[in-house]
Design a protein around this motif. Sequence first.
Motif, short mmCIF file in Angstrom:
data_model
loop_
_atom_site.label_atom_id
_atom_site.label_comp_id
_atom_site.label_asym_id
_atom_site.label_seq_id
_atom_site.Cartn_x
_atom_site.Cartn_y
_atom_site.Cartn_z
N GLY A 120 0.81 -1.21 0.00
CA GLY A 120 0.00 0.00 0.00
C GLY A 120 0.84 1.26 0.00
O GLY A 120 0.53 2.23 -0.70
N HIS A 121 1.92 1.24 0.78
CA HIS A 121 2.81 2.39 0.80
C HIS A 121 3.51 2.57 -0.54
O HIS A 121 3.65 3.70 -1.02
CB HIS A 121 3.84 2.25 1.91
CG HIS A 121 4.86 3.36 1.90
ND1 HIS A 121 4.51 4.68 2.00
CD2 HIS A 121 6.21 3.34 1.78
CE1 HIS A 121 5.60 5.43 1.95
NE2 HIS A 121 6.64 4.64 1.81
N LEU A 122 3.94 1.49 -1.17
CA LEU A 122 4.57 1.59 -2.49
C LEU A 122 3.60 2.19 -3.51
O LEU A 122 4.01 2.97 -4.38
CB LEU A 122 5.04 0.22 -2.95
CG LEU A 122 6.34 -0.30 -2.32
CD1 LEU A 122 6.54 -1.77 -2.66
CD2 LEU A 122 7.53 0.53 -2.78
N ILE A 123 2.33 1.84 -3.41
CA ILE A 123 1.33 2.43 -4.30
C ILE A 123 1.17 3.92 -4.03
O ILE A 123 1.23 4.75 -4.94
CB ILE A 123 -0.03 1.72 -4.10
CG1 ILE A 123 0.04 0.27 -4.56
CG2 ILE A 123 -1.14 2.46 -4.86
CD1 ILE A 123 -1.14 -0.58 -4.12
N GLY A 124 0.98 4.27 -2.75
CA GLY A 124 0.80 5.67 -2.40
C GLY A 124 2.00 6.51 -2.73
O GLY A 124 1.86 7.66 -3.19
N THR B 224 -3.39 -2.76 -8.46
CA THR B 224 -3.24 -1.33 -8.17
C THR B 224 -1.77 -0.93 -8.12
O THR B 224 -1.40 0.16 -8.60
CB THR B 224 -3.95 -0.98 -6.85
OG1 THR B 224 -5.31 -1.42 -6.91
CG2 THR B 224 -3.92 0.51 -6.59
N LEU B 225 -0.92 -1.79 -7.58
CA LEU B 225 0.51 -1.51 -7.58
C LEU B 225 1.05 -1.47 -9.01
O LEU B 225 1.83 -0.59 -9.36
CB LEU B 225 1.28 -2.55 -6.77
CG LEU B 225 2.81 -2.40 -6.78
CD1 LEU B 225 3.24 -1.05 -6.22
CD2 LEU B 225 3.48 -3.54 -6.01
N ARG B 226 0.63 -2.42 -9.82
CA ARG B 226 1.10 -2.46 -11.20
C ARG B 226 0.72 -1.16 -11.93
O ARG B 226 1.53 -0.58 -12.67
CB ARG B 226 0.52 -3.68 -11.91
CG ARG B 226 1.13 -3.97 -13.27
CD ARG B 226 0.62 -5.28 -13.84
NE ARG B 226 1.09 -6.42 -13.05
CZ ARG B 226 0.35 -7.12 -12.21
NH1 ARG B 226 -0.93 -6.81 -12.04
NH2 ARG B 226 0.85 -8.13 -11.53
N GLU B 227 -0.50 -0.71 -11.70
CA GLU B 227 -0.96 0.53 -12.34
C GLU B 227 -0.19 1.75 -11.82
O GLU B 227 0.18 2.63 -12.61
CB GLU B 227 -2.46 0.70 -12.09
CG GLU B 227 -3.32 -0.32 -12.80
CD GLU B 227 -4.77 -0.28 -12.35
OE1 GLU B 227 -5.61 -0.91 -13.03
OE2 GLU B 227 -5.07 0.36 -11.31
N ALA B 228 0.05 1.80 -10.52
CA ALA B 228 0.78 2.94 -9.94
C ALA B 228 2.22 2.97 -10.43
O ALA B 228 2.77 4.04 -10.70
CB ALA B 228 0.72 2.87 -8.42
#
Length: 236
Positions: A50-54, A99-103
């Motif tokens: 989650g932090h990697l995404i944010g 979501t991580l892949r997209e971010a």
Amino acid sequence: MDKAAIHMPGDLNRLRRETDMVMAAVDSLHKDELAEPALVMGWTRAHVVGHLIGNARALTRLAQWAVTGREQPMYASREARDTEIEELAALSAEELKKTLREANAMFIDAAEKLCAKDLAAPMVTGPLGEISAYAIPAYRISEVLVHHLDLRTLWGLDEADMDALEDALDLAVVRLQGRDDWPGLAIDTDEGEHHVIGDGTTQVRGGRDAILAWLTRGITDGVRSDGELPVPPAFA
């Protein structure tokens, strides 16, 4: 090291390499494994993701600011950042990975635009105050390496690109140079870099990977010193 001295973009090839490696690690984790503790106290592996995404979203905003000149803060507030991490960590494993892949893709696209043109805002306000916009890719590389380690997989910092490690170590040192509560250190890496924090009283030596693991996570394996190694402040 002066913050303004961090001005060269982290090489986009190594940004892509380290991003692909952490994505592969996340993809390998099952639902139950994502719920297991990470190296960050109080966080699960899902919180790390989650932090990697944010962080990817936040640094994308800085890159867009640099390109367009329209100011965008990384986060609305620390509370907003932490809330976003909690919400993302609660996603299903499949949605979290998607979501991580997209971010990741969004940030790499923004970094490519950042490095391809003259900037409308060559200085932006980043995690260490005002920084050169060209340093934004290096900041992301640093976040990816440290939080890849947090996932507690078989991967280690010794597997990272050597120049990516240099980017991350430079930024870890700058973070500590801005603190009044950190003791003086003279850090010499086995690869030939020399960093000074404070008055440089205590001599510390080790490979880039070992020094980075110590400065960000307090792991002392491979770190040599002529004095007691202090416990580093939290890096999250």
